[in-house]
Design a protein around this motif. Structure first.
Motif, PDB file in Angstrom:
ATOM      1  N   ASN A  75       7.198  15.201  -1.505  1.00  0.00           N
ATOM      2  CA  ASN A  75       6.374  16.090  -0.668  1.00  0.00           C
ATOM      3  C   ASN A  75       5.234  15.374   0.024  1.00  0.00           C
ATOM      4  N   GLN A  76       5.426  14.084   0.281  1.00  0.00           N
ATOM      5  CA  GLN A  76       4.404  13.304   0.963  1.00  0.00           C
ATOM      6  C   GLN A  76       4.404  13.641   2.453  1.00  0.00           C
ATOM      7  N   ARG A  77       3.229  13.840   3.028  1.00  0.00           N
ATOM      8  CA  ARG A  77       3.156  14.081   4.478  1.00  0.00           C
ATOM      9  C   ARG A  77       3.214  12.727   5.172  1.00  0.00           C
ATOM     10  N   LEU A  78       4.099  12.607   6.136  1.00  0.00           N
ATOM     11  CA  LEU A  78       4.299  11.284   6.734  1.00  0.00           C
ATOM     12  C   LEU A  78       4.843  11.353   8.159  1.00  0.00           C
ATOM     13  N   MET A  79       4.750  10.210   8.843  1.00  0.00           N
ATOM     14  CA  MET A  79       5.266  10.137  10.211  1.00  0.00           C
ATOM     15  C   MET A  79       5.956   8.794  10.397  1.00  0.00           C
ATOM     16  N   LEU A  80       7.062   8.820  11.132  1.00  0.00           N
ATOM     17  CA  LEU A  80       7.777   7.568  11.389  1.00  0.00           C
ATOM     18  C   LEU A  80       7.231   6.939  12.673  1.00  0.00           C
ATOM     19  N   VAL A  81       6.849   5.664  12.576  1.00  0.00           N
ATOM     20  CA  VAL A  81       6.306   4.978  13.754  1.00  0.00           C
ATOM     21  C   VAL A  81       7.264   3.863  14.147  1.00  0.00           C
ATOM     22  N   TYR A  82       7.841   4.010  15.337  1.00  0.00           N
ATOM     23  CA  TYR A  82       8.742   2.980  15.850  1.00  0.00           C
ATOM     24  C   TYR A  82       7.877   1.975  16.598  1.00  0.00           C
ATOM     25  N   ASN A  83       7.457   0.913  15.870  1.00  0.00           N
ATOM     26  CA  ASN A  83       6.553  -0.084  16.450  1.00  0.00           C
ATOM     27  C   ASN A  83       7.359  -1.207  17.113  1.00  0.00           C
ATOM     28  N   LYS A  84       6.666  -2.025  17.890  1.00  0.00           N
ATOM     29  CA  LYS A  84       7.259  -3.142  18.642  1.00  0.00           C
ATOM     30  C   LYS A  84       8.279  -2.634  19.645  1.00  0.00           C
ATOM     31  N   GLN A  86      13.654  -8.276  -1.413  1.00  0.00           N
ATOM     32  CA  GLN A  86      15.033  -8.748  -1.277  1.00  0.00           C
ATOM     33  C   GLN A  86      16.009  -7.599  -1.004  1.00  0.00           C
ATOM     34  N   GLY A  87      15.613  -6.792  -0.024  1.00  0.00           N
ATOM     35  CA  GLY A  87      16.511  -5.715   0.414  1.00  0.00           C
ATOM     36  C   GLY A  87      16.490  -4.478  -0.464  1.00  0.00           C
ATOM     37  N   ASN A  88      15.778  -4.532  -1.606  1.00  0.00           N
ATOM     38  CA  ASN A  88      15.719  -3.354  -2.467  1.00  0.00           C
ATOM     39  C   ASN A  88      14.366  -2.669  -2.336  1.00  0.00           C
ATOM     40  N   CYS A  89      14.425  -1.336  -2.431  1.00  0.00           N
ATOM     41  CA  CYS A  89      13.195  -0.575  -2.286  1.00  0.00           C
ATOM     42  C   CYS A  89      12.292  -0.783  -3.508  1.00  0.00           C
ATOM     43  N   ASP A  90      10.999  -1.073  -3.244  1.00  0.00           N
ATOM     44  CA  ASP A  90      10.066  -1.314  -4.327  1.00  0.00           C
ATOM     45  C   ASP A  90       9.413   0.019  -4.728  1.00  0.00           C
ATOM     46  N   THR A  91       9.783   0.529  -5.899  1.00  0.00           N
ATOM     47  CA  THR A  91       9.302   1.864  -6.287  1.00  0.00           C
ATOM     48  C   THR A  91       7.789   1.889  -6.508  1.00  0.00           C
ATOM     49  N   ALA A  92       7.213   0.744  -6.917  1.00  0.00           N
ATOM     50  CA  ALA A  92       5.758   0.690  -7.135  1.00  0.00           C
ATOM     51  C   ALA A  92       5.038   0.956  -5.809  1.00  0.00           C
ATOM     52  N   THR A  93       5.610   0.455  -4.713  1.00  0.00           N
ATOM     53  CA  THR A  93       4.985   0.660  -3.398  1.00  0.00           C
ATOM     54  C   THR A  93       5.075   2.130  -3.004  1.00  0.00           C
ATOM     55  N   ILE A  94       6.202   2.764  -3.339  1.00  0.00           N
ATOM     56  CA  ILE A  94       6.356   4.201  -3.051  1.00  0.00           C
ATOM     57  C   ILE A  94       5.299   4.978  -3.839  1.00  0.00           C
ATOM     58  N   ASP A  95       5.146   4.650  -5.141  1.00  0.00           N
ATOM     59  CA  ASP A  95       4.148   5.335  -5.974  1.00  0.00           C
ATOM     60  C   ASP A  95       2.758   5.167  -5.387  1.00  0.00           C
ATOM     61  N   ASP A  96       2.512   3.984  -4.838  1.00  0.00           N
ATOM     62  CA  ASP A  96       1.229   3.681  -4.232  1.00  0.00           C
ATOM     63  C   ASP A  96       1.015   4.575  -3.007  1.00  0.00           C
ATOM     64  N   ALA A  97       2.078   4.689  -2.211  1.00  0.00           N
ATOM     65  CA  ALA A  97       1.978   5.439  -0.960  1.00  0.00           C
ATOM     66  C   ALA A  97       1.741   6.932  -1.204  1.00  0.00           C
ATOM     67  N   VAL A  98       2.346   7.496  -2.248  1.00  0.00           N
ATOM     68  CA  VAL A  98       2.217   8.951  -2.436  1.00  0.00           C
ATOM     69  C   VAL A  98       0.829   9.375  -2.900  1.00  0.00           C
ATOM     70  N   LYS A  99      -0.029   8.398  -3.218  1.00  0.00           N
ATOM     71  CA  LYS A  99      -1.391   8.768  -3.624  1.00  0.00           C
ATOM     72  C   LYS A  99      -2.275   9.009  -2.401  1.00  0.00           C
ATOM     73  N   SER A 100      -1.751   8.722  -1.214  1.00  0.00           N
ATOM     74  CA  SER A 100      -2.603   8.878  -0.030  1.00  0.00           C
ATOM     75  C   SER A 100      -2.334  10.214   0.650  1.00  0.00           C
ATOM     76  N   ASP A 101      -3.223  10.551   1.606  1.00  0.00           N
ATOM     77  CA  ASP A 101      -3.110  11.858   2.248  1.00  0.00           C
ATOM     78  C   ASP A 101      -2.047  11.890   3.338  1.00  0.00           C
ATOM     79  N   PHE A 102      -1.885  10.734   3.989  1.00  0.00           N
ATOM     80  CA  PHE A 102      -0.881  10.688   5.049  1.00  0.00           C
ATOM     81  C   PHE A 102      -0.305   9.283   5.117  1.00  0.00           C
ATOM     82  N   VAL A 103       0.995   9.205   5.402  1.00  0.00           N
ATOM     83  CA  VAL A 103       1.652   7.902   5.446  1.00  0.00           C
ATOM     84  C   VAL A 103       2.235   7.656   6.835  1.00  0.00           C
ATOM     85  N   LEU A 104       1.952   6.474   7.369  1.00  0.00           N
ATOM     86  CA  LEU A 104       2.633   6.044   8.594  1.00  0.00           C
ATOM     87  C   LEU A 104       3.711   5.073   8.164  1.00  0.00           C
ATOM     88  N   PHE A 105       4.963   5.444   8.407  1.00  0.00           N
ATOM     89  CA  PHE A 105       6.100   4.635   7.973  1.00  0.00           C
ATOM     90  C   PHE A 105       6.590   3.844   9.175  1.00  0.00           C
TER      91      PHE A 105
END
Ligand SMILES: Nc1nc2c(ncn2[C@@H]2O[C@H](COP(=O)(O)OP(=O)(O)OP(=O)(O)O)[C@@H](O)[C@H]2O)c(=O)[nH]1
Ligand SMILES: [Mg+2]
Length: 343
Positions: free
Chosen positions: A198-207, A158-177
């Motif tokens: 300090n998560q390594r990540l890349m922004l993907v402009y899809n569609k 509902q428009g708010n950032c879900d912190t649990a999902t962020i915590d989930d994402a930082v456990k991985s080696d690389f994130v595609l946002f």
């Protein structure tokens, strides 16, 4: 020689009037001086702020590219281990702290093994329906060596950032946002949160196929201005396009054709990033070791606080008793009364 002041009220009055006159005549100059000093303070402050901004930009960029030495990660794991040992040492007979320390201790060998991990965990995240599942399906056909894909639940509830999902994402080696256009404020905040971890990540402009070529270029430009480098544009599942063919008998044949996914830029970037997979693994292990250290330190603080409480309480009683018994405040009151009475 003792100089005795005669007619003190007269002298005092004259002195006061003189000072007021001086203040009055200097008032204008003083005001100007204050204005100038305020302006110079503002200028110096602004200058310092600009220098700080430039520096923090630099450190952010440096962090992105920072290579991590294996020894640094090993040292951080060792520091976490010794913090846990300290916790066991001071926990005494506090069973709860001891149990927690045992759980933390079990993570140390796991972290040491992590340093030699071969497979890479790549997480795809972003808002609802941005194309996470589709992109993973397309990437899985690219035969990227030992890469395990994972999709997070949509980043926003509902428009708010879900912190649990962020915590989930930082456990991985690389994130595609993933995003489908210009970043919304919530998307930007989540991006910043991941960077702060300090998560390594890349922004993907899809569609990107949903926009005309010049619109795509302006979205990409605006994304680059907002977050810097680390951006690729894709179309994991482009919209079907209408194909029209003019036949010899002057009739026209029309049909829909599904264009191939447009992910070349992304796979090229991913191949570059995955070429140094050791760095990705070490960076993840470093984050996990730092997290373990922080967790242990907060437990250590909790135990120390618990142990200090009885001592603090004891001293509180002692000082309360001392304040009650101390005659000095009473003497103070006596002296005030005596002085007033003399008048
Ligand atoms: N036009 C276009 N549509 C796309 C593209 N990528 C995905 N889609 C469509 O977008 C819709 C959502 O795709 P999903 O892959 O399910 O998105 P998701 O992010 O996994 O969705 P949730 O898991 O529900 O948040 C589907 O209908 C896809 O076909 C693309 O590059 N272009
Ligand atoms: Mg999905």
């Amino acid at each position: 020689m003792v100089w005795k002041l005669k007619r003190p009220i007269l002298v005092g009055g004259i002195g006061l009037s003189f000072s007021l006159w001086m203040l009055q005549s200097w008032h204008h100059q003083l005001m100007q001086l204050t204005e100038y000093s305020l302006l110079s303070l503002l200028a110096v402050g602004g200058g310092l702020w600009l220098i700080k901004q430039n520096r923090s930009k630099l450190t952010e960029e440096q962090l992105d590219e920072m290579t991590i030495a294996r020894a640094t990660v090993e040292n951080t794991i060792a520091a976490s281990a010794s913090a846990i040992n300290k916790l066991v040492e001071i926990a005494g007979d506090c069973q709860e702290a001891l149990d927690k320390a045992t759980l933390l201790q079990e993570k140390i060998p796991y972290l040491q093994n992590e340093l030699d991990r071969e497979s890479i965990k790549l997480t795809v995240t972003g808002g609802k329906s941005v194309g996470k599942t589709t992109l993973i399906q397309v990437l899985q056909q690219q035969n990227l060596e030992s890469v395990k894909f994972e999709e997070t639940s949509p980043l926003f509830i509902q428009g708010n950032c879900d912190t649990a999902t962020i915590d989930d994402a930082v456990k991985s080696d690389f994130v595609l946002f993933l995003t489908n256009g210009d970043l919304t404020e919530t998307e930007y905040q989540s991006w910043e949160q991941l960077k702060a971890e300090n998560q390594r990540l890349m922004l993907v402009y899809n569609k990107q196929d949903q926009c005309l070529p010049d619109e795509r270029a302006s979205v990409l430009l605006s994304l680059k201005q907002r977050i810097g480098r680390n951006i690729v544009a894709t179309a994991a599942s482009p919209q079907p396009i209408k194909v029209r063919k003019h036949l010899d008998d002057n009739s026209v044949q029309e049909w829909m054709e599904q264009p191939a996914p447009d992910i070349e830029d992304l796979t090229e970037q991913l191949n570059k990033i995955l070429a140094d997979r050791q760095q990705l693994v070490w960076a993840t292990t470093m984050r996990k070791a730092q997290l373990l250290k922080t967790e242990t330190k907060s437990l250590l603080n909790g135990v120390r606080k618990l142990q200090a409480n009885p001592v603090i309480e004891q001293y509180q009683w002692i000082s309360a008793a001392a304040a009650f018994a101390n005659p000095v405040p009473a003497l103070d009151i006596l002296a005030t009364v005596a002085i007033n009475a003399q008048w």
